[in-house]
Design a protein around this motif. Structure first.
Motif, PDB file in Angstrom:
ATOM      1  N   GLU A  17       0.816  -1.215   0.000  1.00  0.00           N
ATOM      2  CA  GLU A  17       0.000   0.000   0.000  1.00  0.00           C
ATOM      3  C   GLU A  17       0.850   1.264   0.000  1.00  0.00           C
ATOM      4  O   GLU A  17       0.329   2.367  -0.185  1.00  0.00           O
ATOM      5  CB  GLU A  17      -0.940   0.001   1.212  1.00  0.00           C
ATOM      6  CG  GLU A  17      -1.978  -1.117   1.168  1.00  0.00           C
ATOM      7  CD  GLU A  17      -2.909  -1.076   2.355  1.00  0.00           C
ATOM      8  OE1 GLU A  17      -2.687  -0.211   3.246  1.00  0.00           O
ATOM      9  OE2 GLU A  17      -3.855  -1.875   2.402  1.00  0.00           O
ATOM     10  N   ASP A  18       2.139   1.127   0.212  1.00  0.00           N
ATOM     11  CA  ASP A  18       3.050   2.276   0.246  1.00  0.00           C
ATOM     12  C   ASP A  18       3.834   2.308  -1.068  1.00  0.00           C
ATOM     13  O   ASP A  18       4.852   1.621  -1.223  1.00  0.00           O
ATOM     14  CB  ASP A  18       3.996   2.151   1.436  1.00  0.00           C
ATOM     15  CG  ASP A  18       4.822   3.414   1.656  1.00  0.00           C
ATOM     16  OD1 ASP A  18       5.013   4.175   0.687  1.00  0.00           O
ATOM     17  OD2 ASP A  18       5.301   3.622   2.791  1.00  0.00           O
ATOM     18  N   ALA A  19       3.377   3.116  -2.021  1.00  0.00           N
ATOM     19  CA  ALA A  19       3.970   3.150  -3.360  1.00  0.00           C
ATOM     20  C   ALA A  19       5.430   3.602  -3.321  1.00  0.00           C
ATOM     21  O   ALA A  19       6.281   3.037  -4.028  1.00  0.00           O
ATOM     22  CB  ALA A  19       3.158   4.065  -4.273  1.00  0.00           C
ATOM     23  N   GLU A  20       5.739   4.616  -2.523  1.00  0.00           N
ATOM     24  CA  GLU A  20       7.117   5.108  -2.465  1.00  0.00           C
ATOM     25  C   GLU A  20       8.054   4.073  -1.864  1.00  0.00           C
ATOM     26  O   GLU A  20       9.193   3.920  -2.312  1.00  0.00           O
ATOM     27  CB  GLU A  20       7.181   6.415  -1.663  1.00  0.00           C
ATOM     28  CG  GLU A  20       6.611   7.615  -2.394  1.00  0.00           C
ATOM     29  CD  GLU A  20       7.322   7.881  -3.725  1.00  0.00           C
ATOM     30  OE1 GLU A  20       8.576   7.879  -3.740  1.00  0.00           O
ATOM     31  OE2 GLU A  20       6.638   8.065  -4.736  1.00  0.00           O
ATOM     32  N   ALA A  21       7.575   3.357  -0.852  1.00  0.00           N
ATOM     33  CA  ALA A  21       8.394   2.296  -0.264  1.00  0.00           C
ATOM     34  C   ALA A  21       8.640   1.189  -1.276  1.00  0.00           C
ATOM     35  O   ALA A  21       9.729   0.590  -1.312  1.00  0.00           O
ATOM     36  CB  ALA A  21       7.719   1.735   0.987  1.00  0.00           C
ATOM     37  N   ASP A  22       7.651   0.910  -2.113  1.00  0.00           N
ATOM     38  CA  ASP A  22       7.810  -0.113  -3.157  1.00  0.00           C
ATOM     39  C   ASP A  22       8.896   0.293  -4.151  1.00  0.00           C
ATOM     40  O   ASP A  22       9.685  -0.547  -4.608  1.00  0.00           O
ATOM     41  CB  ASP A  22       6.495  -0.318  -3.907  1.00  0.00           C
ATOM     42  CG  ASP A  22       5.417  -0.958  -3.046  1.00  0.00           C
ATOM     43  OD1 ASP A  22       5.753  -1.497  -1.980  1.00  0.00           O
ATOM     44  OD2 ASP A  22       4.234  -0.910  -3.442  1.00  0.00           O
ATOM     45  N   ILE A  23       8.942   1.579  -4.486  1.00  0.00           N
ATOM     46  CA  ILE A  23       9.956   2.081  -5.422  1.00  0.00           C
ATOM     47  C   ILE A  23      11.346   1.904  -4.834  1.00  0.00           C
ATOM     48  O   ILE A  23      12.265   1.417  -5.508  1.00  0.00           O
ATOM     49  CB  ILE A  23       9.684   3.560  -5.757  1.00  0.00           C
ATOM     50  CG1 ILE A  23       8.404   3.682  -6.606  1.00  0.00           C
ATOM     51  CG2 ILE A  23      10.876   4.185  -6.474  1.00  0.00           C
ATOM     52  CD1 ILE A  23       7.900   5.102  -6.749  1.00  0.00           C
ATOM     53  N   VAL A  24      11.519   2.280  -3.575  1.00  0.00           N
ATOM     54  CA  VAL A  24      12.825   2.141  -2.923  1.00  0.00           C
ATOM     55  C   VAL A  24      13.207   0.669  -2.814  1.00  0.00           C
ATOM     56  O   VAL A  24      14.362   0.296  -3.079  1.00  0.00           O
ATOM     57  CB  VAL A  24      12.808   2.799  -1.530  1.00  0.00           C
ATOM     58  CG1 VAL A  24      14.128   2.539  -0.801  1.00  0.00           C
ATOM     59  CG2 VAL A  24      12.557   4.301  -1.646  1.00  0.00           C
ATOM     60  N   ALA A  25      12.248  -0.188  -2.476  1.00  0.00           N
ATOM     61  CA  ALA A  25      12.543  -1.612  -2.316  1.00  0.00           C
ATOM     62  C   ALA A  25      12.984  -2.240  -3.644  1.00  0.00           C
ATOM     63  O   ALA A  25      13.944  -3.021  -3.683  1.00  0.00           O
ATOM     64  CB  ALA A  25      11.321  -2.346  -1.769  1.00  0.00           C
ATOM     65  N   LEU A  26      12.306  -1.901  -4.733  1.00  0.00           N
ATOM     66  CA  LEU A  26      12.679  -2.461  -6.034  1.00  0.00           C
ATOM     67  C   LEU A  26      14.019  -1.893  -6.502  1.00  0.00           C
ATOM     68  O   LEU A  26      14.848  -2.616  -7.078  1.00  0.00           O
ATOM     69  CB  LEU A  26      11.585  -2.182  -7.065  1.00  0.00           C
ATOM     70  CG  LEU A  26      11.824  -2.761  -8.467  1.00  0.00           C
ATOM     71  CD1 LEU A  26      12.136  -4.254  -8.413  1.00  0.00           C
ATOM     72  CD2 LEU A  26      10.609  -2.495  -9.364  1.00  0.00           C
TER      73      LEU A  26
END
Length: 302
Positions: free
Chosen positions: A257-266
């Protein structure tokens, strides 16, 4: 007027070097390229210092002698790549079959078959200019995200060679729109994701145990479009005495649900993949680039 004169002089110099190396037999051209790399290693101490400092930070377990050996290998590889680039106009499927091959092509084809586009994660490792050229030569044209050269005549000369077999150039100043369009069309695009960036174009993730500001565009486009992310690196295999274009396992894309966290994780997963390949072939990565130049706010320069 002065800039135009300098640009013409630069172009003339590059054209002469390209035509000379292109005319020579491949073994001789590669030997000449390696000699040129060795000369630059000795004559440009600033770059040598940057390379040794990067190696000291990233591979502290290596001795000073080992770091120098690795760095000399980098310059040899750059000289080889220069020779290959100057000869690329002559390359065909037939005359490259003995000194370059694929490893894991089925991984790329599987990702391509998903129909949502392929983002090829790559780096300044091995012979990156030759990798996209060879892939197009073998019937798989792709897009390439690059920075325009300030010398426009030289830029056109280089891009003409890059695109001889159907490749396309996407310039960094407008690459996001081009990437999304290419993914929606089911195309493939290679992205060099190992250079220093500055916010907001980059996110800080770990690279060799230190925070490095890293381009997040690939992650943003992959999460938005559902494109496959596949590592691809063309490296020199010393045992085989030839280049091998390796395609790695497709990188899984996880959403929360956290789009920015997904970007950093990828972005972190992609960077960790690059690091794993650099550790396998340390003498083939561009250590003379100031990869850790941008620092998080409030921290000192390295």
């Amino acid at each position: 007027m002065m800039k135009r004169a300098v640009d013409l002089l630069q172009f003339a110099l590059v054209w002469c070097v390209a035509r000379t190396l292109g005319w020579l037999p491949r073994p001789v051209a590669r030997w000449k390229g390696a000699m040129l790399g060795r000369m630059v290693y000795g004559l440009v101490p600033r770059l040598r210092r940057v390379g040794l400092r990067n190696l000291e930070m990233a591979l502290p377990e290596c001795s000073e002698t080992e770091r120098q050996r690795i760095l000399k290998g980098v310059y040899r590889g750059l000289g080889w790549q220069l020779a290959e680039f100057c000869r690329m106009e002559q390359y065909t499927k037939a005359n490259t079959k003995d000194w370059i091959r694929y490893e894991g092509l089925e991984r790329f084809l599987e990702a391509e078959g998903r129909g949502k586009g392929v983002l090829i994660l790559t780096a300044h490792l091995g012979a990156w200019e030759l990798s996209s050229f060879y892939h197009s030569l073998m019937g798989h044209p792709m897009g390439m995200v690059i920075r325009r050269l300030d010398n426009r005549q030289l830029d056109a000369f280089v891009n003409r060679i890059r695109c001889l077999h159907g490749n396309k150039v996407l310039h960094k100043d407008d690459f996001a729109r081009g990437l999304i369009t290419a993914m929606r069309a089911g195309e493939s695009v290679g992205i060099l994701m190992d250079t220093n960036m500055t916010p907001p174009a980059g996110e800080f993730v770990e690279y060799f145990g230190r925070l490095a500001c890293t381009a997040s565009g690939l992650a943003r486009v992959a999460l938005r479009t559902g494109a496959a992310v596949v590592p691809g690196f063309l490296v020199w295999e010393e045992v085989e005495k030839r280049y091998v274009l390796h395609f790695g396992e497709r990188i899984e894309i996880e959403r929360t649900e956290d789009a920015e966290a997904d970007i950093v994780a990828l972005t972190q997963r992609c960077t960790s993949v690059i690091e794993s390949w650099v550790r396998r072939y340390p003498e083939q990565w561009l250590w003379i680039h100031r990869r850790w130049k941008t620092r998080p706010e409030g921290t000192r320069e390295l």
